[in-house]
Write a protein that holds these residues in place. Structure first.
Motif, PDB file in Angstrom:
ATOM      1  N   GLY A 118       0.798  -1.210   0.000  1.00 18.57           N
ATOM      2  CA  GLY A 118       0.000   0.000   0.000  1.00 18.57           C
ATOM      3  C   GLY A 118       0.834   1.265   0.000  1.00 18.57           C
ATOM      4  N   ARG A 119       2.155   1.108  -0.041  1.00 16.71           N
ATOM      5  CA  ARG A 119       3.031   2.273   0.006  1.00 16.71           C
ATOM      6  C   ARG A 119       3.261   2.840  -1.395  1.00 16.71           C
ATOM      7  N   THR A 120       3.415   4.144  -1.445  1.00 16.20           N
ATOM      8  CA  THR A 120       3.653   4.818  -2.710  1.00 16.20           C
ATOM      9  C   THR A 120       5.128   4.751  -3.055  1.00 16.20           C
ATOM     10  N   ARG A 121       5.426   4.075  -4.160  1.00 13.72           N
ATOM     11  CA  ARG A 121       6.821   3.964  -4.593  1.00 13.72           C
ATOM     12  C   ARG A 121       7.319   5.286  -5.172  1.00 13.72           C
ATOM     13  N   TRP A 122       6.439   5.975  -5.889  1.00 14.58           N
ATOM     14  CA  TRP A 122       6.790   7.285  -6.471  1.00 14.58           C
ATOM     15  C   TRP A 122       5.521   8.098  -6.633  1.00 14.58           C
ATOM     16  N   ALA A 123       5.619   9.402  -6.445  1.00 17.53           N
ATOM     17  CA  ALA A 123       4.477  10.285  -6.669  1.00 17.53           C
ATOM     18  C   ALA A 123       4.986  11.681  -6.972  1.00 17.53           C
ATOM     19  N   ALA A 124       4.194  12.402  -7.756  1.00 19.19           N
ATOM     20  CA  ALA A 124       4.512  13.790  -8.086  1.00 19.19           C
ATOM     21  C   ALA A 124       3.223  14.541  -8.334  1.00 19.19           C
ATOM     22  N   ASP A 125       3.248  15.820  -8.026  1.00 14.90           N
ATOM     23  CA  ASP A 125       2.170  16.724  -8.407  1.00 14.90           C
ATOM     24  C   ASP A 125       2.633  17.445  -9.660  1.00 14.90           C
ATOM     25  N   VAL A 126       2.092  17.058 -10.806  1.00 14.39           N
ATOM     26  CA  VAL A 126       2.534  17.637 -12.077  1.00 14.39           C
ATOM     27  C   VAL A 126       1.749  18.890 -12.426  1.00 14.39           C
ATOM     28  N   GLY A 127       0.775  19.249 -11.573  1.00 15.13           N
ATOM     29  CA  GLY A 127       0.021  20.475 -11.765  1.00 15.13           C
ATOM     30  C   GLY A 127      -1.367  20.236 -12.322  1.00 15.13           C
ATOM     31  N   GLY A 128      -2.361  20.782 -11.644  1.00  9.75           N
ATOM     32  CA  GLY A 128      -3.733  20.618 -12.087  1.00  9.75           C
ATOM     33  C   GLY A 128      -4.001  21.248 -13.438  1.00  9.75           C
ATOM     34  N   ALA A 129      -3.261  22.296 -13.773  1.00 10.37           N
ATOM     35  CA  ALA A 129      -3.447  22.943 -15.070  1.00 10.37           C
ATOM     36  C   ALA A 129      -3.064  22.019 -16.219  1.00 10.37           C
TER      37      ALA A 129
END
Length: 322
Positions: A118-129
């Motif tokens: 259940g752990r996140t190996r990778w994540a990014a906020d690439v922008g809602g726009a």
């Protein structure tokens, strides 16, 4: 948060959705179905198609496993209340014997989640726009993301750490779908007007993207791109008006007709279950508070539909073991 009411452990989860994963000695029911539900802000793995067709509801949703960024304290730095708005993609990917959920949300979040922990190996906020619409996990552990409003396909150096931010970018107006073609060693992506094949080069820490082929779509509004699992090397391509099978060797699109006059229009997702031949599609109802969503999962060959009341589904895919 990992929810597995009937199976526990990495080995069990790897088998989840496999036709080999028997249920208490009963016959196989095929693969489960993963959906992105914008009402509950979650990716949910549901029972197999055969079980879904028999599901009477609406007392409970037949959920086998679920994940939401809202339930992950480790993602607090990415502001999931904003970035996890309107989940837009969920796929199963198996790499080096481990299964991952790869997922995006139109609010900007892209993530690779290890289903065993259940752990996140990778994540990014690439922008809602940018409005990310799809994601793929590459063999080297990097992640490719397609963003429709941003008009780009990026390969993020996700193999380098849980918040790795370096990326290579290719401009593709209306980028909606992205898929790794292991047979050709190419990253394929679909946009408003074309299907593009990209060569991923460089190193895992510093990837590059080089266009190899650009093929115009038969009609505009490319939305979904998926492998034809029953015919390796072919691809499903959905546009606003039609569904096609694409043969890259012949560089040819073949229209696919589904039952009903509009069954192949405006599909948000499509895929086949190879050992049964069933197709799974989702298309918006254009009613209610979510014009781009539905509460209906549709099957073809044989035909069937199941309404999951209270949901705002955007995509549904087979929870495959590819």
């Amino acid at each position: 948060m990992l929810r597995t009411p009937c199976l526990v452990g990495a080995a069990a989860l790897l088998l989840l959705g496999s036709p080999l994963a028997g249920r208490a000695g009963a016959r196989s029911y095929g693969w489960e179905v993963v959906v992105v539900d914008q009402a509950s802000r979650s990716a949910m793995v549901l029972q197999s198609a055969e079980e879904l067709m028999a599901y009477q509801g609406p007392g409970r949703l037949p959920v086998v496993w679920s994940w939401s960024a809202d339930r992950e304290p480790a993602l607090a730095d990415l502001g999931p209340a904003r970035s996890w708005t309107n989940p837009s993609e969920a796929k199963s990917r198996v790499r080096a014997g481990r299964r991952y959920l790869v997922t995006t949300a139109s609010g900007g979040l892209a993530a690779v989640v290890d289903t065993a922990t259940g752990r996140t190996r990778w994540a990014a906020d690439v922008g809602g726009a940018a409005n990310p619409h799809s994601i793929e996990l590459l063999p080297d552990g990097n992640a490719a993301v397609a963003a429709s409003t941003g008009g780009w396909v990026r390969v993020y150096a996700a193999s380098q750490g849980p918040r790795a931010a370096a990326y290579a970018e290719y401009r593709l107006p209306g980028a909606h779908g992205v898929l790794w073609d292991g047979r050709a060693g190419l990253l394929r992506a679909v946009g408003d007007a074309e299907l593009t094949a990209l060569r991923v080069g460089g190193t895992p820490a510093a990837p590059t993207l080089t266009p190899v082929r650009r093929t115009p779509l038969p009609d505009g509004g490319g939305h979904d791109l998926a492998a034809v699992l029953g015919s390796p090397g072919r691809f499903w391509v959905a546009t606003l008006r039609h569904l096609y099978r694409y043969d890259p060797d012949a560089d040819r699109f073949t229209p696919v007709r589904l039952s009903g006059p509009h069954a192949d229009r405006d599909l948000k997702s499509v895929g086949d279950e190879p050992f049964t031949g069933r197709l799974l599609t989702v298309a918006p109802e254009h009613t209610g508070p979510c014009d781009w969503c539905t509460s209906v999962i549709t099957l073809h060959r044989p035909e069937g539909a199941r309404t999951l009341r209270g949901t705002h589904l955007y995509k549904a895919r087979w929870w495959s073991i590819r």
